[in-house]
Design a protein around this motif. Sequence first.
Motif, mmCIF file in Angstrom:
data_model
loop_
_atom_site.group_PDB
_atom_site.id
_atom_site.type_symbol
_atom_site.label_atom_id
_atom_site.label_comp_id
_atom_site.label_asym_id
_atom_site.label_seq_id
_atom_site.Cartn_x
_atom_site.Cartn_y
_atom_site.Cartn_z
ATOM 1 N N VAL A 35 0.844 -1.197 0.000
ATOM 2 C CA VAL A 35 0.000 0.000 0.000
ATOM 3 C C VAL A 35 0.876 1.242 0.000
ATOM 4 N N GLY A 36 0.657 2.093 -0.981
ATOM 5 C CA GLY A 36 1.297 3.401 -1.032
ATOM 6 C C GLY A 36 0.332 4.423 -0.464
ATOM 7 N N GLU A 37 0.080 5.481 -1.220
ATOM 8 C CA GLU A 37 -0.835 6.530 -0.768
ATOM 9 C C GLU A 37 -2.245 6.256 -1.275
ATOM 10 N N LEU A 38 -3.161 6.038 -0.338
ATOM 11 C CA LEU A 38 -4.572 5.862 -0.656
ATOM 12 C C LEU A 38 -5.352 6.977 0.020
ATOM 13 N N CYS A 39 -6.205 7.604 -0.720
ATOM 14 C CA CYS A 39 -7.026 8.690 -0.182
ATOM 15 C C CYS A 39 -8.493 8.368 -0.442
ATOM 16 N N TYR A 40 -9.253 8.253 0.637
ATOM 17 C CA TYR A 40 -10.700 8.049 0.542
ATOM 18 C C TYR A 40 -11.373 9.381 0.813
ATOM 19 N N GLN A 41 -12.236 9.805 -0.097
ATOM 20 C CA GLN A 41 -12.998 11.038 0.064
ATOM 21 C C GLN A 41 -14.478 10.667 0.066
ATOM 22 N N PHE A 42 -15.155 10.923 1.187
ATOM 23 C CA PHE A 42 -16.581 10.640 1.294
ATOM 24 C C PHE A 42 -17.364 11.863 0.828
ATOM 25 N N CYS A 43 -18.368 11.604 0.005
ATOM 26 C CA CYS A 43 -19.148 12.705 -0.576
ATOM 27 C C CYS A 43 -20.603 12.278 -0.694
ATOM 28 N N GLY A 44 -21.394 13.146 -1.329
ATOM 29 C CA GLY A 44 -22.793 12.852 -1.605
ATOM 30 C C GLY A 44 -22.996 12.516 -3.073
ATOM 31 N N ASP A 45 -24.229 12.186 -3.400
ATOM 32 C CA ASP A 45 -24.561 11.766 -4.767
ATOM 33 C C ASP A 45 -24.251 12.814 -5.828
ATOM 34 N N GLU A 46 -24.515 14.073 -5.530
ATOM 35 C CA GLU A 46 -24.321 15.091 -6.567
ATOM 36 C C GLU A 46 -22.852 15.216 -6.965
ATOM 37 N N ARG A 47 -21.963 15.142 -5.999
ATOM 38 C CA ARG A 47 -20.529 15.248 -6.331
ATOM 39 C C ARG A 47 -20.062 14.039 -7.123
ATOM 40 N N ILE A 48 -20.525 12.854 -6.761
ATOM 41 C CA ILE A 48 -20.047 11.672 -7.480
ATOM 42 C C ILE A 48 -20.613 11.658 -8.897
ATOM 43 N N LEU A 49 -21.844 12.137 -9.063
ATOM 44 C CA LEU A 49 -22.419 12.229 -10.410
ATOM 45 C C LEU A 49 -21.607 13.208 -11.254
ATOM 46 N N GLN A 50 -21.286 14.375 -10.700
ATOM 47 C CA GLN A 50 -20.503 15.376 -11.426
ATOM 48 C C GLN A 50 -19.121 14.827 -11.793
ATOM 49 N N THR A 51 -18.499 14.127 -10.875
ATOM 50 C CA THR A 51 -17.182 13.526 -11.141
ATOM 51 C C THR A 51 -17.291 12.472 -12.230
ATOM 52 N N ASN A 52 -18.330 11.662 -12.165
ATOM 53 C CA ASN A 52 -18.558 10.640 -13.187
ATOM 54 C C ASN A 52 -18.717 11.283 -14.568
ATOM 55 N N GLN A 53 -19.456 12.390 -14.624
ATOM 56 C CA GLN A 53 -19.665 13.091 -15.896
ATOM 57 C C GLN A 53 -18.376 13.750 -16.383
ATOM 58 N N ASP A 54 -17.664 14.408 -15.478
ATOM 59 C CA ASP A 54 -16.477 15.173 -15.859
ATOM 60 C C ASP A 54 -15.292 14.301 -16.262
ATOM 61 N N PHE A 55 -15.081 13.196 -15.553
ATOM 62 C CA PHE A 55 -13.866 12.414 -15.764
ATOM 63 C C PHE A 55 -14.076 11.109 -16.525
ATOM 64 N N LEU A 56 -15.278 10.538 -16.430
ATOM 65 C CA LEU A 56 -15.500 9.219 -17.032
ATOM 66 C C LEU A 56 -16.551 9.224 -18.131
ATOM 67 N N ASP A 57 -17.148 10.395 -18.378
ATOM 68 C CA ASP A 57 -18.195 10.521 -19.388
ATOM 69 C C ASP A 57 -19.362 9.566 -19.124
ATOM 70 N N HIS A 58 -19.653 9.325 -17.830
ATOM 71 C CA HIS A 58 -20.783 8.511 -17.411
ATOM 72 C C HIS A 58 -21.823 9.440 -16.789
ATOM 73 N N ASP A 59 -23.080 9.216 -17.110
ATOM 74 C CA ASP A 59 -24.136 10.076 -16.589
ATOM 75 C C ASP A 59 -25.022 9.298 -15.624
ATOM 76 N N TYR A 60 -24.406 8.801 -14.543
ATOM 77 C CA TYR A 60 -25.167 8.068 -13.540
ATOM 78 C C TYR A 60 -24.451 8.128 -12.195
ATOM 79 N N TYR A 61 -25.241 7.812 -11.163
ATOM 80 C CA TYR A 61 -24.703 7.751 -9.808
ATOM 81 C C TYR A 61 -23.995 6.410 -9.626
ATOM 82 N N THR A 62 -23.032 6.392 -8.741
ATOM 83 C CA THR A 62 -22.331 5.165 -8.408
ATOM 84 C C THR A 62 -21.872 5.257 -6.964
#
Length: 149
Positions: A35-62
């Motif tokens: 294990v090197g550097e692992l960072c867990y960031q807890f968020c809500g649905d809206e942030r994960i949806l935005q991240t999915n859209q911005d970085f993975l071109d996916h338009d859904y919650y996960t």
Amino acid sequence: MIAFYSDDDVEEPRLHKKLLRSWIEEVARGYGRKVGELCYQFCGDERILQTNQDFLDHDYYTDIITFDESEGDRIAGDMLISLDTVRSNAEQLGTDYAEELHRVIIHGVLHLCGLNDKTDEDEERMRQAEEAALSLLREELGEGETLLD
């Protein structure tokens, strides 16, 4: 180093961080990884949806998005976990919230160790690996301890 953070609008779960760190390291060792550097960031649905859209071109919650920065046998990366989705998945599956959260936490580690879940076969292997890892965690818990503080 394994770090846990939460967005300002999300209450960070009360995790047994020391236990989680040793569990994550043990699971990684089982796959021949360190294990090197692992960072867990807890968020809500809206942030994960935005991240999915911005970085993975996916338009859904996960429940989790894993950004892999591993090199060689050392796993590293950032993991964004939607506590909203973890909670709704636990309800839909009839599973304890704490168990579902820990399943998602180790799911990201398993991705960093080389497991995938794109095909039905891969998904089955991932589920088996998650269950094996959760069994390890249960064994590490002391008498009467629960997964969350």
